[in-house]
Structure formats: structure tokens, C-alpha cells
Design a protein around this motif. Structure first.
Motif, short mmCIF file in Angstrom:
data_model
loop_
_atom_site.label_atom_id
_atom_site.label_comp_id
_atom_site.label_asym_id
_atom_site.label_seq_id
_atom_site.Cartn_x
_atom_site.Cartn_y
_atom_site.Cartn_z
N UNK A 290 -0.47 40.27 35.09
CA UNK A 290 -1.14 40.89 34.10
C UNK A 290 -0.29 40.74 32.09
N UNK A 291 -0.37 40.70 31.52
CA UNK A 291 -0.41 41.12 30.15
C UNK A 291 -0.79 39.33 29.06
N UNK A 292 -1.19 39.01 29.25
CA UNK A 292 -1.96 37.60 29.16
C UNK A 292 -3.19 37.43 28.14
N UNK A 293 -3.89 38.82 27.95
CA UNK A 293 -6.03 38.52 28.03
C UNK A 293 -5.69 38.99 26.59
N UNK A 294 -5.66 39.26 25.62
CA UNK A 294 -5.21 39.35 24.39
C UNK A 294 -5.05 38.52 24.14
N UNK A 295 -4.06 37.89 24.17
CA UNK A 295 -3.13 36.54 23.75
C UNK A 295 -3.73 35.43 23.86
N UNK A 296 -4.86 35.61 24.71
CA UNK A 296 -5.60 34.32 25.24
C UNK A 296 -6.93 34.51 24.25
N UNK A 297 -7.45 35.76 24.03
CA UNK A 297 -8.80 35.68 23.19
C UNK A 297 -7.87 35.38 21.49
N UNK A 298 -6.80 36.03 21.50
CA UNK A 298 -6.30 35.67 19.50
C UNK A 298 -6.45 34.01 19.44
N UNK A 299 -5.77 33.57 20.95
CA UNK A 299 -5.09 32.13 20.88
C UNK A 299 -6.66 30.92 20.37
N UNK A 300 -7.94 31.75 21.23
CA UNK A 300 -9.14 30.80 21.36
C UNK A 300 -10.02 31.23 19.63
N UNK A 301 -9.92 32.63 19.52
CA UNK A 301 -10.86 33.72 18.53
C UNK A 301 -10.47 32.79 17.05
N UNK A 302 -11.44 31.94 15.99
CA UNK A 302 -11.12 32.19 14.31
C UNK A 302 -10.46 33.15 13.83
N UNK A 303 -11.20 34.55 14.74
CA UNK A 303 -10.50 36.16 13.97
C UNK A 303 -10.91 37.29 15.01
N UNK A 304 -10.13 38.26 15.17
CA UNK A 304 -10.16 38.86 15.60
C UNK A 304 -9.92 40.30 15.04
N UNK A 305 -11.02 41.64 15.37
CA UNK A 305 -11.40 42.54 14.63
C UNK A 305 -11.08 44.09 15.80
N UNK A 306 -10.24 45.21 15.95
CA UNK A 306 -10.38 46.42 16.67
C UNK A 306 -11.16 47.29 15.65
N UNK A 307 -11.39 47.86 15.74
CA UNK A 307 -11.87 48.75 15.46
C UNK A 307 -12.31 50.12 16.70
N UNK A 308 -12.20 51.87 15.74
CA UNK A 308 -12.09 52.49 16.78
C UNK A 308 -11.14 53.60 17.46
N UNK A 309 -11.10 54.14 18.26
CA UNK A 309 -9.77 54.86 18.52
C UNK A 309 -9.46 55.46 19.83
N UNK A 310 -9.13 56.44 19.96
CA UNK A 310 -8.85 56.69 21.74
C UNK A 310 -10.32 57.09 22.74
N UNK A 311 -11.07 57.33 21.52
CA UNK A 311 -12.69 57.65 21.87
C UNK A 311 -13.35 56.53 22.33
N UNK A 312 -12.98 55.28 22.30
CA UNK A 312 -13.44 54.22 22.45
C UNK A 312 -13.37 53.29 21.21
N UNK A 313 -13.22 51.77 21.44
CA UNK A 313 -12.81 50.52 20.50
C UNK A 313 -13.91 50.06 20.49
#
Length: 143
Positions: free
Chosen positions: A102-125
Motif C-alpha cells: 500500500x501507499x502508492x495510490x495518491x502518488x499514481x493519481x498525482x502523476x496522471x493528473x494535471x491538477x489535484x485539489x483536496x478540500x474538506x476536513x476530518x468530517x469529509x473530504x
């Protein structure tokens, strides 16, 4: 009536927090993006972000859900996955060891995507990945 139509087309899918829903979300994405040059990358991103929601948040609990949204224009695909929260840390790139499973998923997404945005909090992102096809690729098969 055309003046009431949005330029990008938007689809949404609510998924119960079961692992088999990742397969359904991938198939749904593939069907919507049939023929789009970013379809393969989008399907992989849906799989990674959906799996992360089930693994790391309350979305993967007995009554959990995650929401998948696709926004499509001729060259751009925006993929958003909204989880139910429950994890205090913001998602981020992790360095996985060579033997880690485990541990490669977001790295893969970041390599494929032109842009990555993360919004929200511990109550939902919501994590949104944007794919953009090159102008010459709009008739091709790659993103």
C-alpha cells in the motif's frame, strides 16, 4: 432550451462502502468516458481514490458511502471522490517501500493528473483530479 444546458456535463454516483463498489465505479466511469482520450487514466484514478476512501475513512465502515462525480468537457475530465471523513490527517503523498503493498495510490493519481485539489476536513473530504487531453489527442486514444 440549450441556454439552460451547462457546458461541462456532470454525472454523479453514490457508492456504498463495499470493496466491490470500486469495480462498479470503474465500469461506470469507463461507460461514460467511452471514446474519450482520458478514459483509461480516469478509470485508474477512480479506482485509487475510491479505494483510499474505503481504506482510510469512515466511507469503508458498515454504513459508509462515497460519492463519485465526473465532469466532462471535450478535453477535460474532472474526477471527484467525496468520503465521509473520520481521519484527522489530510491525504498526501507517502513514500512506500519496495515491498509495501500500500501507499502508492495518491502518488499514481498525482502523476496522471494535471491538477489535484483536496478540500474538506476530518468530517469529509473531496479529492478532485483533473485530466486534460492535448488538442491533437481529442481524436486519439491517450490522455
Amino acid at each position: 432550451m440549450d441556454e439552460y444546458m451547462s457546458a461541462p456535463r456532470v454525472w454523479g454516483l453514490m457508492c456504498p462502502g463495499f470493496r466491490e463498489e470500486i469495480t462498479r465505479a470503474r465500469r461506470w466511469t469507463r461507460d461514460i468516458l467511452s471514446g474519450h482520450p482520458c478514459a483509461d487514466d480516469a478509470e485508474l484514478i477512480v479506482s485509487e481514490l475510491g479505494s483510499n476512501a474505503l481504506t482510510h475513512t469512515a466511507s469503508g465502515t458498515a454504513y459508509g458511502t462515497f460519492q463519485l462525480t465526473l465532469s466532462l468537457s471535450p478535453r477535460t475530465v474532472a474526477i471527484s471522490v467525496t468520503d465521509e471523513g473520520g481521519h484527522p490527517e489530510e491525504p498526501g503523498r507517502r513514500e512506500a517501500g519496495p515491498d509495501d503493498t500500500h501507499g502508492r495510490g495518491l502518488t499514481i493519481v498525482m502523476a496522471l493528473a494535471r491538477r489535484l485539489d483536496i478540500t474538506g476536513s476530518q468530517h469529509g473530504r473531496t479529492i478532485t483530479a483533473q485530466l486534460v487531453a492535448a488538442p491533437e489527442q481529442t481524436g486519439g486514444t491517450t490522455c
